[in-house]
Each structure stands twice: as C-alpha cells, then as structure tokens.
Enzyme design. Structure first.
Site, PDB file in Angstrom:
ATOM      1  N   HIS A   1       0.831  -1.208   0.000  1.00 29.65           N
ATOM      2  CA  HIS A   1       0.000   0.000   0.000  1.00 29.65           C
ATOM      3  C   HIS A   1       0.863   1.254   0.000  1.00 29.65           C
ATOM      4  O   HIS A   1       1.899   1.327   0.668  1.00 29.65           O
ATOM      5  CB  HIS A   1      -1.029   0.004   1.130  1.00 29.65           C
ATOM      6  CG  HIS A   1      -0.500   0.132   2.520  1.00 29.65           C
ATOM      7  ND1 HIS A   1      -0.216   1.351   3.109  1.00 29.65           N
ATOM      8  CD2 HIS A   1      -0.227  -0.801   3.465  1.00 29.65           C
ATOM      9  CE1 HIS A   1       0.194   1.167   4.349  1.00 29.65           C
ATOM     10  NE2 HIS A   1       0.212  -0.128   4.597  1.00 29.65           N
TER      11      HIS A   1
ATOM     12  N   ASP B   1       6.049   1.036   6.978  1.00 28.52           N
ATOM     13  CA  ASP B   1       4.617   0.833   6.764  1.00 28.52           C
ATOM     14  C   ASP B   1       4.074   1.922   5.842  1.00 28.52           C
ATOM     15  O   ASP B   1       3.599   2.949   6.305  1.00 28.52           O
ATOM     16  CB  ASP B   1       3.895   0.847   8.111  1.00 28.52           C
ATOM     17  CG  ASP B   1       2.422   0.508   8.002  1.00 28.52           C
ATOM     18  OD1 ASP B   1       2.021  -0.076   6.975  1.00 28.52           O
ATOM     19  OD2 ASP B   1       1.661   0.825   8.933  1.00 28.52           O
TER      20      ASP B   1
ATOM     21  N   GLU C   1      -4.992   2.100   2.396  1.00 33.55           N
ATOM     22  CA  GLU C   1      -5.121   0.906   3.232  1.00 33.55           C
ATOM     23  C   GLU C   1      -5.347   1.280   4.688  1.00 33.55           C
ATOM     24  O   GLU C   1      -6.151   0.663   5.395  1.00 33.55           O
ATOM     25  CB  GLU C   1      -3.860   0.047   3.090  1.00 33.55           C
ATOM     26  CG  GLU C   1      -3.902  -1.269   3.873  1.00 33.55           C
ATOM     27  CD  GLU C   1      -3.403  -1.172   5.311  1.00 33.55           C
ATOM     28  OE1 GLU C   1      -3.650  -2.094   6.099  1.00 33.55           O
ATOM     29  OE2 GLU C   1      -2.781  -0.132   5.663  1.00 33.55           O
TER      30      GLU C   1
ATOM     31  N   HIS D   1       3.140   2.974  12.932  1.00 32.24           N
ATOM     32  CA  HIS D   1       2.180   4.047  13.210  1.00 32.24           C
ATOM     33  C   HIS D   1       2.706   5.095  14.194  1.00 32.24           C
ATOM     34  O   HIS D   1       1.911   5.757  14.866  1.00 32.24           O
ATOM     35  CB  HIS D   1       0.859   3.479  13.734  1.00 32.24           C
ATOM     36  CG  HIS D   1       0.106   2.682  12.716  1.00 32.24           C
ATOM     37  ND1 HIS D   1      -1.177   2.219  12.947  1.00 32.24           N
ATOM     38  CD2 HIS D   1       0.429   2.259  11.468  1.00 32.24           C
ATOM     39  CE1 HIS D   1      -1.595   1.540  11.881  1.00 32.24           C
ATOM     40  NE2 HIS D   1      -0.628   1.557  10.970  1.00 32.24           N
TER      41      HIS D   1
END
Length: 477
Positions: free
Chosen positions: A280, A292, A326, A425
């Site tokens: 993603h 990420d 995503e 995150h």
C-alpha cells in the site's frame, strides 16, 4: 509372460523418459529463480526506492496533497523502470486531518502526557474535556462493566501488546483501538484513551484507525505512549481518582480522489492470467512511512522489475499493485476487488507485502488442499533464500484479504516482525529502521514467488472460503 515383461519394460522406459522430460522442463525455471535471487541480493533498487519515497514525499495520509504526490511519484517511477504497462485507477478515500492532541493529569499529580489522535476521531469541545479516568485491562473488561461506573468519565484501556515474531499480539489488542470508542460511548463515557498498540518503550504514541457506529454518540479517541500508560498506572495505585485534561482538534473533510497505481509485466503465453503482488502506497502522518509501507512498495516494485528484465517473460502476467488508502479502511483493496470483479477468476494467486522489512522466513498458501503439496514443490527453490515451506493457512495481506472470499488463492510470505510494532504508526517509522540486506532478501523472495507462480501448472482452485486461515493483521481495522 514375455509380452508382460516387454510391456512392463517399455512402460518403465517411457516413464523414465517422461521423468527426464519433466526435469528438463523444470530446469530453466530453477536456473532463472537462482538468477533472480542473485540479482536481488546484489541490487540497491529497493532501498533506493524506499529512500526516494520517504525523503522526496514523506508521510502520505490518504486524501492529502502528499498522497497525490505519492501517486505521481509511483507512476513516474514505474514508467521509468520500463514496465510493459503502467496505469492508475481512481479510488474515493475519506479525508481526515490530525490537528493537535494534548493531555495532562490535573490531579493527584500534575504532569503532561504524550498522546495522539486515533484516525477518524472527532475533536473535543473547544475548551477540551476534564474528567476522571476509569481503567480497564481489555476491551472485553469494558464491555462487562457497569454503565453507572463509566458515565461522565474518560475510559482508559490498558491492554499491553505482546511481542511476537508473527505480530499476533497486535491482533489481541487492536480491538480496543478500533472499537473501544463505540463501547465506551454506549456506557456513557465522554472520551477514550488507550495504551498505544505497540511493543516499544519510547515516549511516543501509536496512531491507527478507529470506528464509530451509527446511532452511537461519537466521542474523542486517542492513544497515549506506553511510558505514560505506565505513569497513569502508578498514579492509580496511589490514588484511584486521577483527573485528566484532554484537548484534541482533528477534523474530517469528506472524500477525495486517490488512486491504485498498477504496473504489469505482460505474460508470454497466458497474458490474461494474473499473479498479483502488492503493497500500500499511503501511510500515517506521524513518521515517514518507511516500514509501513514504503518497504512493501519497494519490495514488490523491485521484484517486478527483475522479472520485467528477464530475456523471456514468464507465462502469466505479473501485476504490481500499489494500493490506495489501506490505513483508513482497506479502501484501495476493496476498490480493486470491485473494479476487477470480472477478471478475478483469472487471478492465479495474490500476495501483499505489508509487515515491514524483516526477513521472510516462511511461505504459506491458501489453495485447494489437494494442490498444497504440488505448489509447495513448485516453491521449493525459495528454500535457498531462507524461506521454509509452511501451511495452507495464508490470508495474503490486508488489501488482498477479501479476495479468497471471491475464490482467489493467496499466499503469505511471512516476515520476521519481532520489532515491527516498536515503530508501526509512530514518528519512529523512518528509513533508518530498514536493514538493506533484509530488504534485498525480501525482493529475492517476492521475485522468485511471482516468477514461479507465473510459470506454475498446478491448479489451485477451488479454495475453501471457510478454511481455518490465520487472522490477517489489518491495520485499518
């Protein structure tokens, strides 16, 4: 008897010749997979790509200007890399901005706390919220609590995420983040603050998507750093009446258009059949989106490029899909499944890289059980790259997790995620967390996987949609 022996001898000779023929047919595939591995382990392309994405674009929150910048970056890079076909497909994505997030303990011991808004949260009233905290070990404990004890308070879910190579600890705690605000509101809470869904001890908070429910009042939702959660616990031991000030200004801004960006290596003899490898393109806005999922973008792009540059293309088309949005609800993955519904029966298999850049140690499948042994045999060359052959319990990855329900086989290339949730995150999701050698090993695994699947003659369908697949780690849950 002589005729029987002659027939048997002829049969054995014919079987031996056929065996030799099958070996000869397989030898080119084995040779090419070895070459793909060697090329991947010596190529800087993947690291160059993730460095470029994190430096030149940075955080890519869905629907933001940076998100569109990432789409342009991806399209330009894929074209320059020489893929046979590069295109994008529009996706409507929710737009949300983080704003400010501040918290402090008012009493019994005045101290500031480090928090961040959870994705999709509303703001506090303009003057903020001041209320006592009520602590729960888990979301389930909150569900069992008496409503009278919670009314007018700030719920604090203190569920610690366990560290595991597979990341399974995240699956146990993420429900508090995604659904905690609904339960807390139903019981009369004015806000919810959760312990960060992370395995780190840094004083920074993990963000991530949360949900509201129609008919249930929306309340502000935030995460606090693990050290601050520990601090709250120490205060509660001294005095059960801990008062918190909470101030947040996030906002939702409707919807905007983003894109799934797609590149293809056209198959030589079965171009209408597809092997999908994806990642993603969006990220949260706290770090630079390196692990990420900049790493995944780099891995599948570099793997596709290695196959694109082969002297002879594989039989099936290899499709690299960089999914939109995503993080805010698997939006790009759902849009892809809908847009390509008519050709999903032509998708031979799909897999997604979305678990950082740790080394791949195992490959699992989700195929017809009768085909498992045969497809494992096809994948055997991956063992030389440190990948063991696993089980039939794959989920494929977040953005392809809905495909098995529509009959599409998937594979999971399992990465070592022992430290993934230290950074995931958070502002700590930055380029320095990526080991270039581990990244290259991932590229080798995905290149070998995609090539072998594009050449495979094993029939993988029908799959059992109700099989006992391991739960997929869905960050946007």
């Amino acid at each position: 008897m002589k005729n029987y022996r002659r027939t048997l001898l002829i049969g054995l000779i014919f079987s031996g010749l056929m065996g030799c023929q099958n070996t000869r047919l397989e030898e080119p595939n084995i040779k090419i997979t070895k070459q793909l591995q060697q090329d991947a382990l010596s190529s800087p392309l993947a690291y160059d790509l993730v460095e470029s994405l994190t430096v030149e674009v940075g955080p890519r929150l869905a629907g933001s200007n940076k998100d569109l910048m990432a789409v342009r970056w991806a399209e330009n890079r894929l074209i320059k890399l020489g893929f046979d076909r590069v295109y994008k497909e529009p996706v409507q994505v929710p737009v949300w901005s983080r704003g400010e997030a501040k918290a402090r303990v008012v009493s019994p011991f005045s101290q500031p706390l480090v928090i961040t808004a959870l994705g999709g949260s509303i703001a506090t009233p303009e003057g903020g919220i001041r209320a006592p905290i009520i602590r729960f070990d888990t979301l389930d404990a909150l569900k069992q609590a008496n409503k009278r004890d919670i009314q007018g308070k700030i719920v604090f879910i203190d569920h610690i995420t366990e560290r595991h190579k597979t990341g399974k600890g995240y699956g146990k705690t993420v429900g508090g983040r995604s659904r905690g605000a609904i339960t807390a509101s139903e019981k009369g809470a004015v806000a919810i603050v959760i312990r960060s869904i992370g395995t780190d001890h840094d004083r920074m908070a993990h963000t991530g998507m949360m949900r509201y429910k129609e008919g249930v009042a929306k309340i502000p939702a935030a995460a606090m750093s693990n050290p601050d959660a520990d601090l709250i616990n120490q205060m509660l031991k001294r005095d059960p009446d801990v008062i918190l000030d909470l101030f947040m200004t996030p906002q939702s801004h409707g919807f905007a258009t983003s894109y799934n960006v797609i590149a293809e290596v056209t198959g030589s003899s079965k171009p209408d059949e597809i092997v999908l490898i994806g990642a993603h393109l969006d990220s949260w806005d706290e770090g630079t989106g390196a692990i990420d999922d900049g790493a995944g973008v780099a891995i599948v792009t570099a793997a596709g490029k290695l196959i694109q540059d082969l002297p002879v293309k594989p039989a099936r088309t290899v499709r690299v899909v960089l999914f939109a949005a995503e993080e805010v609800g698997l939006v790009g993955g759902k849009a892809y499944a809908k847009a390509h519904r008519a050709e999903l029966d032509k998708h031979y298999i799909a897999a997604e890289s979305d678990f950082g850049a740790g080394r791949i140690y195992q490959i699992d499948y989700r195929v017809n059980q009768s085909a498992l042994e045969a497809i494992q045999e096809v994948t055997r060359p991956m063992i030389s790259n440190g990948v063991t052959l696993g089980s039939n319990t794959a989920s494929g990855g977040p953005d392809v997790s809905m495909l098995p329900k529509q009959g599409v086989p998937v594979a999971s290339l399992r990465q070592d995620g022992h430290d993934y949730f230290d950074y995931h995150h958070t502002p700590n999701d930055t380029l320095d967390k990526i080991d270039p050698k581990a990244l290259q090993q991932n590229v080798a695994a995905y290149a070998q996987f995609a090539y072998l699947m594009a050449q495979s003659e094993v029939e993988l369908r029908p799959i059992t949609t109700g099989s006992k697949a391991k739960p997929v780690i869905i960050e946007a849950k």
